[in-house]
Design a protein around this motif. Structure first.
Motif: not given
Ligand code: SAM
Length: 416
Positions: A249-252, A390-392, A213-216, A401-404, A365-367, A235-237
């Motif tokens: 790479a991804y939205p902030t 998360a992305r995994e 989902t989105d942050f909302k 996250g928006n792309e786990p 991508r973090k360990p 948390i990896d914002p």
């Molecule tokens: N920890 C991850 C990794 O090891 O691959 C990297 C995380 S990356 C720093 C931040 C993630 O937050 C990205 O996947 C990004 O798409 C997501 N993100 C950005 N805006 C978001 C939002 N509004 N709601 C949810 N996730 C969001």
């Protein structure tokens, strides 16, 4: 090669502890593989960035490389006169100088671990199975999740169920369809599942759970019963930082939005360890220390460093380069834990900074940290874990996250 106990441990667990310093070397591929029974990650698909051996020569600790007089001349011509650091930059530089001896000592101990250095190139290549990762055809979950169609998208999940005891070894395949976005999806403990979505296959680890989902919609994650709160919160914002690459790479998110993360409500009332990845920007550090961590109720913070190395053990860049440090910082602290109380038999309070080293995978991508931190996590074992942004996925962990599902695409895996 003379194989040490530490190297055997790396092969078995993904962790090589460097006894001569407060440091450890990790192989994320082996650590992530523990979540799978029928599949495994393909090393060449994890280690996609070309951090080949250093060709600069010089000091492998990442100090400025020793250059030939000719090169020096050419370089000197091109380099602008270094400008003086402003007040904020001077604080950042002082912070770096404080961390420097620990980082150098960790890196020195890695360079002394000859068996590990010999092992590294093979570890990155794997068993010769080179997977060509074609990221262009991947699904873009960030876009799909923000379209008007998002509530209509479904994933078909296939999982194998063993037959009764009399037909040992055989199993049927079950399929069920479920909305993909804005819904918590859990995979059973016994086996990984495969999810089909828009002609692509996703490998879902056993005992994993995710919410895309989105942050909302972040509050949908809060457990109904506070006794089901989490003991490890990573948390990896998507910090704002004005870097064009990252924007692609991804939205902030605006940093202040993070004040609304319901961290207290996610934490187990009996205690949680929080891990927050931060960038090296001093302004961000101040916001995190002065506002964010206090607002989440995080106390007793300790700093860890992730030092990034190449396949020959050298640093990915000059340790002292101001805007491109070859390390990232993570802050760890406790929620609902009284430091004065007697800790449980399997729980130790974090004491002092530590360095984690690994060869980086894809951008940002973090360990995985759960295993190396296990003794510092309060509460039941195995702990309940959650990863935000998360992305995994991982066994025993809820990923939001928006792309786990990003790194769960089957192109990153092979069947065992
Ligand atoms: N920890 C991850 C990794 O090891 O691959 C990297 C995380 S990356 C720093 C931040 C993630 O937050 C990205 O996947 C990004 O798409 C997501 N993100 C950005 N805006 C978001 C939002 N509004 N709601 C949810 N996730 C969001």
């Amino acid at each position: 090669m003379n194989v040490s106990d530490e190297l055997r441990s790396l092969e078995a667990t993904g962790i090589y502890r460097l006894a001569s310093s407060r440091a450890a070397f990790l192989d994320p591929v082996r650590l992530l593989d523990e979540s799978y029974r029928r599949f495994r990650l393909v090393p060449s698909a994890y280690y996609t960035r070309s951090f080949g051996p250093s060709n600069q020569g010089g000091d492998a600790q990442g100090m400025r490389p020793v250059t030939s007089p000719d090169r020096k001349k050419r370089k000197r011509k091109r380099q602008p006169k270094p400008r003086e650091l402003n007040a904020v930059e001077r604080i950042a530089e002082a912070r770096h100088q404080e961390a420097r001896p620990l980082l150098i000592s960790a890196h020195k101990s890695l360079l002394e671990a000859k068996d590990l250095l010999e092992f590294l190139p093979g570890m990155i290549k794997g068993d010769g199975c080179i997977q060509d990762v074609q990221t262009s055809s991947e699904n873009n979950f960030v876009e799909l999740g923000s379209s008007w169609r998002a509530p209509l998208y479904e994933m078909t999940i296939c999982f194998q169920k063993p037959h009764g005891q009399d037909e040992e070894g055989s199993c049927h395949v079950h399929r069920r369809s479920t909305p993909l976005f804005n819904k918590v999806i859990s995979v059973e403990e016994n086996d990984e599942a495969e999810g089909e979505f828009q002609s692509r296959l996703y490998i879902l680890p056993k005992g994993s759970c995710f919410l895309m989902t989105d942050f909302k919609h972040i509050r949908d994650l809060i457990p109904d019963n506070s006794n089901n709160g989490y003991n490890l919160i990573v948390i990896d914002p998507p910090w704002e930082n004005g870097c064009v690459h990252q924007k692609e790479a991804y939205p902030t998110l605006p940093n202040r939005y993070l004040l609304y993360l319901p961290v207290q409500e996610l934490a187990d009332p009996a205690g949680a360890l929080l891990v927050l990845w931060i960038t090296n920007r001093e302004k961000l550090r101040r916001f995190v220390e002065d506002e964010l961590l206090p607002s989440w109720g995080v106390k007793d913070t300790t700093e860890f460093y992730w030092l990034k190395v190449k396949s020959d053990g050298s640093l990915i860049g000059d340790l002292d380069l101001f805007h491109h440090r070859p390390y990232e910082c993570l802050l760890l602290g406790y929620i609902n834990v009284n430091k004065e109380a007697e800790p449980g038999p399997k729980f130790k309070f974090l004491q002092g900074s530590q360095v984690i080293m690994s060869v980086p995978g894809a951008h940002s991508r973090k360990p995985p940290l759960q295993k190396i931190l296990s003794e510092f996590i309060p509460g039941p074992k195995p702990p309940r874990c959650i990863e935000l942004f998360a992305r995994e996925l991982g066994s025993g962990c809820t990923s939001w996250g928006n792309e786990p599902l990003h790194f769960q695409d089957s192109m990153y895996f092979s069947e065992k």
